[in-house]
Motif scaffolding. Structure first.
Motif, PDB file in Angstrom:
ATOM      1  N   UNK A  57     -33.135  13.391 -16.470  1.00 41.71           N
ATOM      2  CA  UNK A  57     -34.007  12.833 -15.438  1.00 41.71           C
ATOM      3  C   UNK A  57     -35.216  12.129 -16.067  1.00 41.71           C
ATOM      4  N   UNK A  58     -35.436  10.880 -15.676  1.00 44.28           N
ATOM      5  CA  UNK A  58     -36.559  10.086 -16.182  1.00 44.28           C
ATOM      6  C   UNK A  58     -37.372   9.582 -14.989  1.00 44.28           C
ATOM      7  N   UNK A  59     -38.684   9.761 -15.062  1.00 43.48           N
ATOM      8  CA  UNK A  59     -39.577   9.231 -14.026  1.00 43.48           C
ATOM      9  C   UNK A  59     -40.230   7.969 -14.574  1.00 43.48           C
ATOM     10  N   UNK A  60     -40.018   6.865 -13.878  1.00 41.92           N
ATOM     11  CA  UNK A  60     -40.575   5.577 -14.306  1.00 41.92           C
ATOM     12  C   UNK A  60     -41.718   5.187 -13.374  1.00 41.92           C
ATOM     13  N   UNK A  61     -42.899   4.956 -13.964  1.00 36.98           N
ATOM     14  CA  UNK A  61     -44.089   4.590 -13.184  1.00 36.98           C
ATOM     15  C   UNK A  61     -44.447   3.143 -13.484  1.00 36.98           C
ATOM     16  N   UNK A  67     -28.481   5.116 -12.789  1.00 31.89           N
ATOM     17  CA  UNK A  67     -29.528   4.841 -11.810  1.00 31.89           C
ATOM     18  C   UNK A  67     -29.956   6.110 -11.080  1.00 31.89           C
ATOM     19  N   UNK A  68     -29.031   7.032 -10.867  1.00 32.31           N
ATOM     20  CA  UNK A  68     -29.379   8.256 -10.125  1.00 32.31           C
ATOM     21  C   UNK A  68     -30.274   9.180 -10.947  1.00 32.31           C
ATOM     22  N   UNK A  69     -30.315   8.978 -12.276  1.00 36.50           N
ATOM     23  CA  UNK A  69     -31.186   9.783 -13.136  1.00 36.50           C
ATOM     24  C   UNK A  69     -32.558   9.140 -13.334  1.00 36.50           C
ATOM     25  N   UNK A  70     -32.841   8.087 -12.579  1.00 33.20           N
ATOM     26  CA  UNK A  70     -34.106   7.362 -12.694  1.00 33.20           C
ATOM     27  C   UNK A  70     -34.875   7.469 -11.383  1.00 33.20           C
ATOM     28  N   UNK A  71     -36.093   7.957 -11.464  1.00 34.80           N
ATOM     29  CA  UNK A  71     -36.974   8.145 -10.299  1.00 34.80           C
ATOM     30  C   UNK A  71     -38.088   7.120 -10.430  1.00 34.80           C
ATOM     31  N   UNK A  72     -38.075   6.087  -9.599  1.00 31.55           N
ATOM     32  CA  UNK A  72     -39.002   4.962  -9.744  1.00 31.55           C
ATOM     33  C   UNK A  72     -40.194   5.125  -8.808  1.00 31.55           C
ATOM     34  N   UNK A  73     -41.382   5.120  -9.417  1.00 29.23           N
ATOM     35  CA  UNK A  73     -42.639   5.231  -8.671  1.00 29.23           C
ATOM     36  C   UNK A  73     -43.433   3.948  -8.912  1.00 29.23           C
ATOM     37  N   UNK A  74     -43.759   3.233  -7.842  1.00 27.51           N
ATOM     38  CA  UNK A  74     -44.520   1.980  -7.959  1.00 27.51           C
ATOM     39  C   UNK A  74     -45.812   2.086  -7.159  1.00 27.51           C
ATOM     40  N   UNK A  75     -46.879   1.508  -7.718  1.00 26.22           N
ATOM     41  CA  UNK A  75     -48.169   1.459  -7.029  1.00 26.22           C
ATOM     42  C   UNK A  75     -48.610   0.001  -6.992  1.00 26.22           C
ATOM     43  N   UNK A  82     -28.427  12.363  -6.827  1.00 26.99           N
ATOM     44  CA  UNK A  82     -29.693  12.489  -7.534  1.00 26.99           C
ATOM     45  C   UNK A  82     -29.442  12.939  -8.972  1.00 26.99           C
ATOM     46  N   UNK A  83     -30.489  13.323  -9.695  1.00 26.71           N
ATOM     47  CA  UNK A  83     -30.388  13.581 -11.142  1.00 26.71           C
ATOM     48  C   UNK A  83     -29.367  14.666 -11.491  1.00 26.71           C
ATOM     49  N   UNK A  84     -28.710  14.469 -12.643  1.00 28.08           N
ATOM     50  CA  UNK A  84     -27.705  15.425 -13.109  1.00 28.08           C
ATOM     51  C   UNK A  84     -28.348  16.708 -13.611  1.00 28.08           C
ATOM     52  N   UNK A  85     -29.390  16.567 -14.447  1.00 26.62           N
ATOM     53  CA  UNK A  85     -30.119  17.714 -14.985  1.00 26.62           C
ATOM     54  C   UNK A  85     -31.489  17.247 -15.463  1.00 26.62           C
ATOM     55  N   UNK A  86     -32.420  18.183 -15.700  1.00 34.34           N
ATOM     56  CA  UNK A  86     -33.786  17.776 -16.084  1.00 34.34           C
ATOM     57  C   UNK A  86     -33.865  16.994 -17.390  1.00 34.34           C
TER      58      UNK A  86
END
Length: 203
Positions: free
Chosen positions: A116-120, A55-63, A109-113
């Protein structure tokens, strides 16, 4: 006295002239190309067990339908999204996995790039303008980090060289050599931007 006949206009070549004009306008007219979001779909693979994503490697962006931005369950202004994404991607929570990361090294937060996953996720009633603005800010975050590393390693900006190759300003062996370096930078900060299926309005 005999009436003089009016001279006739020879219209036999009018079709040829019209055809030549048509060809001229077809050849000289420039048609504006449609611009869109450049995305390359991943290859089709038979994945039996999907990889486990922390979960810490997931960056959730919601609109939502009102174009309000919710990032990691907190309201955020669009102007702050780019920096938030940079902080997430560049965090380097596991120092041994990312020697070039300059973030806070927050273990939450994320371990490394690479991980790291950005979810929109957008609502079906999200405006197209907001959708594009969010995409632009997230891609700009990746480009910022790629520019930083290419400047450090090679002395030039990633985005500038990529544009020069696309426009044909750099060709041949020089372009091939630069493309190898561009791929090296892309591996340092791979674009992992996931788009979830849009929600129904109000959900």
């Amino acid at each position: 006295m005999a009436r003089r006949s009016a001279p006739e206009v020879n219209a036999g070549s009018m079709a040829d002239i019209a055809f030549l004009l048509l060809i001229f306008f077809l050849v000289t007219t420039t048609i504006e190309k449609d611009k869109g979001i450049a995305r390359q779909l991943p290859p089709i693979e038979d994945v039996v067990d999907p990889p486990i994503l922390k979960q810490k490697n997931l960056f959730i962006v919601s609109v939502n339908k009102d174009d309000q931005l919710l990032v990691e369950d907190e309201l955020m202004q669009l102007k702050d999204l780019r920096q938030a994404a940079i902080d997430f991607l560049d965090n380097g929570g596991v120092a041994s996995e990312c020697s070039y990361c300059k973030g806070r090294r927050d273990p939450a937060s994320s371990d490394n790039p690479d991980k790291a996953v950005i979810s929109v996720q957008n609502d079906r009633l999200t405006s197209y303008k907001m959708y594009i603005n969010v995409q632009n800010e997230l891609v700009a975050a990746y480009n910022f980090l790629r520019n930083r590393e290419s400047q450090r390693l090679f002395g030039w900006k990633y985005t500038e060289k990529k544009a020069d190759i696309a426009e044909g300003k750099i060709k041949g062996a020089q372009a091939e050599a630069i493309e190898e370096k561009l791929e090296e930078i892309q591996l340092m900060f791979p674009l992992k931007l996931s788009e979830a299926e849009p929600k129904q309005a109000g959900q």
